[in-house]
Design a protein around this motif. Structure first.
Motif, PDB file in Angstrom:
ATOM      1  N   VAL A 135       8.279  13.649   9.173  1.00  0.00           N
ATOM      2  CA  VAL A 135       8.513  12.307   8.382  1.00  0.00           C
ATOM      3  C   VAL A 135       7.892  12.238   7.126  1.00  0.00           C
ATOM      4  O   VAL A 135       6.673  12.390   7.102  1.00  0.00           O
ATOM      5  CB  VAL A 135       8.434  11.080   9.055  1.00  0.00           C
ATOM      6  N   PRO A 136       8.564  12.095   5.931  1.00  0.00           N
ATOM      7  CA  PRO A 136       7.935  12.088   4.677  1.00  0.00           C
ATOM      8  C   PRO A 136       7.148  10.599   4.444  1.00  0.00           C
ATOM      9  O   PRO A 136       7.493   9.790   5.006  1.00  0.00           O
ATOM     10  CB  PRO A 136       8.767  12.119   3.635  1.00  0.00           C
ATOM     11  N   ALA A 137       5.809  10.545   3.989  1.00  0.00           N
ATOM     12  CA  ALA A 137       4.891   9.606   4.292  1.00  0.00           C
ATOM     13  C   ALA A 137       4.255   9.157   2.714  1.00  0.00           C
ATOM     14  O   ALA A 137       4.261   8.049   2.163  1.00  0.00           O
ATOM     15  CB  ALA A 137       3.973   9.393   5.078  1.00  0.00           C
ATOM     16  N   ALA A 138       3.525  10.250   2.147  1.00  0.00           N
ATOM     17  CA  ALA A 138       2.603  10.114   0.915  1.00  0.00           C
ATOM     18  C   ALA A 138       3.571   9.451  -0.087  1.00  0.00           C
ATOM     19  O   ALA A 138       4.680   9.933  -0.431  1.00  0.00           O
ATOM     20  CB  ALA A 138       2.176  11.452   0.405  1.00  0.00           C
ATOM     21  N   GLY A 139       2.937   8.515  -0.717  1.00  0.00           N
ATOM     22  CA  GLY A 139       3.643   7.774  -1.881  1.00  0.00           C
ATOM     23  C   GLY A 139       4.550   6.692  -1.401  1.00  0.00           C
ATOM     24  O   GLY A 139       5.099   6.193  -2.519  1.00  0.00           O
ATOM     25  N   ARG A 140       4.882   6.596  -0.136  1.00  0.00           N
ATOM     26  CA  ARG A 140       5.867   5.443   0.369  1.00  0.00           C
ATOM     27  C   ARG A 140       5.247   4.476   0.588  1.00  0.00           C
ATOM     28  O   ARG A 140       3.919   4.340   1.120  1.00  0.00           O
ATOM     29  CB  ARG A 140       6.737   6.078   1.374  1.00  0.00           C
ATOM     30  N   THR A 141       5.742   3.355   1.184  1.00  0.00           N
ATOM     31  CA  THR A 141       4.969   2.083   1.622  1.00  0.00           C
ATOM     32  C   THR A 141       5.490   2.366   3.235  1.00  0.00           C
ATOM     33  O   THR A 141       6.156   3.029   3.649  1.00  0.00           O
ATOM     34  CB  THR A 141       5.837   0.718   1.294  1.00  0.00           C
ATOM     35  N   VAL A 142       4.482   1.466   3.897  1.00  0.00           N
ATOM     36  CA  VAL A 142       4.490   1.523   5.441  1.00  0.00           C
ATOM     37  C   VAL A 142       6.301   1.024   5.781  1.00  0.00           C
ATOM     38  O   VAL A 142       6.800   1.608   6.518  1.00  0.00           O
ATOM     39  CB  VAL A 142       3.825   0.257   6.172  1.00  0.00           C
ATOM     40  N   ASP A 143       6.921  -0.162   5.035  1.00  0.00           N
ATOM     41  CA  ASP A 143       8.052  -0.394   5.387  1.00  0.00           C
ATOM     42  C   ASP A 143       9.258   0.877   5.137  1.00  0.00           C
ATOM     43  O   ASP A 143      10.036   0.985   5.913  1.00  0.00           O
ATOM     44  CB  ASP A 143       8.479  -1.504   4.277  1.00  0.00           C
ATOM     45  N   GLN A 144       9.013   1.419   4.211  1.00  0.00           N
ATOM     46  CA  GLN A 144       9.839   2.552   3.781  1.00  0.00           C
ATOM     47  C   GLN A 144       9.978   3.679   4.901  1.00  0.00           C
ATOM     48  O   GLN A 144      10.754   4.284   5.359  1.00  0.00           O
ATOM     49  CB  GLN A 144       9.569   3.401   2.429  1.00  0.00           C
ATOM     50  N   VAL A 145       8.516   3.827   5.353  1.00  0.00           N
ATOM     51  CA  VAL A 145       8.038   4.933   6.597  1.00  0.00           C
ATOM     52  C   VAL A 145       8.585   4.500   7.782  1.00  0.00           C
ATOM     53  O   VAL A 145       9.450   5.205   8.642  1.00  0.00           O
ATOM     54  CB  VAL A 145       6.610   5.292   6.595  1.00  0.00           C
ATOM     55  N   TYR A 174       0.880  -1.004   0.320  1.00  0.00           N
ATOM     56  CA  TYR A 174      -0.030  -0.079  -0.084  1.00  0.00           C
ATOM     57  C   TYR A 174       0.745   1.113   0.089  1.00  0.00           C
ATOM     58  O   TYR A 174       1.700   1.438   0.703  1.00  0.00           O
ATOM     59  CB  TYR A 174      -0.989  -0.036   1.094  1.00  0.00           C
ATOM     60  N   ARG A 175       0.394   2.133  -0.688  1.00  0.00           N
ATOM     61  CA  ARG A 175       1.056   3.685  -0.823  1.00  0.00           C
ATOM     62  C   ARG A 175       0.378   4.396  -0.104  1.00  0.00           C
ATOM     63  O   ARG A 175      -0.746   4.716  -0.362  1.00  0.00           O
ATOM     64  CB  ARG A 175       1.159   4.017  -2.441  1.00  0.00           C
ATOM     65  N   LEU A 176       1.204   5.152   1.098  1.00  0.00           N
ATOM     66  CA  LEU A 176       0.111   6.103   1.722  1.00  0.00           C
ATOM     67  C   LEU A 176      -0.050   7.263   1.066  1.00  0.00           C
ATOM     68  O   LEU A 176       0.646   7.751   0.069  1.00  0.00           O
ATOM     69  CB  LEU A 176       1.239   6.312   2.962  1.00  0.00           C
TER      70      LEU A 176
END
Length: 205
Positions: free
Chosen positions: A64-74, A26-28
């Motif tokens: 923390v940047p979140a939009a467009g990233r996966t949960v693992d990346q965040v 999922y992409r946030l």
């Protein structure tokens, strides 16, 4: 363990694995709620919302940047940001509650299929008539069956009410001249609510 219990457990594991896979892919996006837990310091645990700029704030980690990233990346970003505050890299868990879908804009209204005009007086078939948008004065008169022998063809009127001011404008039309070959300066295309009035011919007219 019974066969049924084993089957239920297997199904639960499959569903858990599917949910985990779905979350990992999922992409946030803005509006999502993240449940962030830090195993080494429960006082940091909290829900945060991804703001319209695509970021969220978390204690000791900052923005923390979140939009467009996966949960693992965040999770990796939060872990890296917190690492300097712990003897070893902290253990961070993040769950996501997606924002409700954005309501779709209402569809643009379809263009009217017909408009209503009114033909009155000395015509063969008067009253309300449904015509297609773009219908001309002559076409509408033909649809009404044409004029009767008693029509004052030099004094036909097109009455049109301005919907903003409700002021009625009267446009005289010399139908006799048209029948004799005169050219209209421009095609008269009717609008919804237009009234064509064909008066009765006077004596000796």
């Amino acid at each position: 363990m019974s066969i049924l219990a084993r089957a239920v457990l297997a199904l639960a594991l499959v569903m858990t694995g599917a949910a985990a896979w779905a979350q990992s892919e999922y992409r946030l996006r803005a509006g999502d709620t993240l449940n962030v837990e830090v195993l080494e310091d429960p006082t940091l645990n909290r829900d945060v919302v991804v703001l319209p700029d695509g970021r969220f704030s978390f204690p000791l980690a900052g923005s923390v940047p979140a939009a467009g990233r996966t949960v693992d990346q965040v999770r990796a970003s939060v872990t890296d940001a917190l690492a300097g505050n712990f003897a070893t890299a902290p253990t961070v868990f993040i769950g996501v509650r997606p924002a409700p879908p954005t309501p779709r804009a209402p569809a643009a209204p379809m263009a009217a299929q017909t408009i209503s005009i009114y033909v009155m007086g000395e015509v063969q078939s008067g009253g309300a008539i449904e015509v297609k948008p773009g219908t001309t004065f002559l076409q509408a008169l033909a649809q009404a069956g044409g004029v009767t022998p008693f029509a004052a063809t030099r004094r036909i009127q097109l009455r049109r009410t301005d919907p903003r001011t409700m002021v009625q404008n009267v446009y005289p039309i010399n139908y006799r001249a048209i029948m004799d070959g005169a050219q209209l300066p421009r095609e008269i295309r009717l609008m919804d609510g237009d009234v064509i009035l064909v008066p009765e011919r006077r004596l000796f007219e």
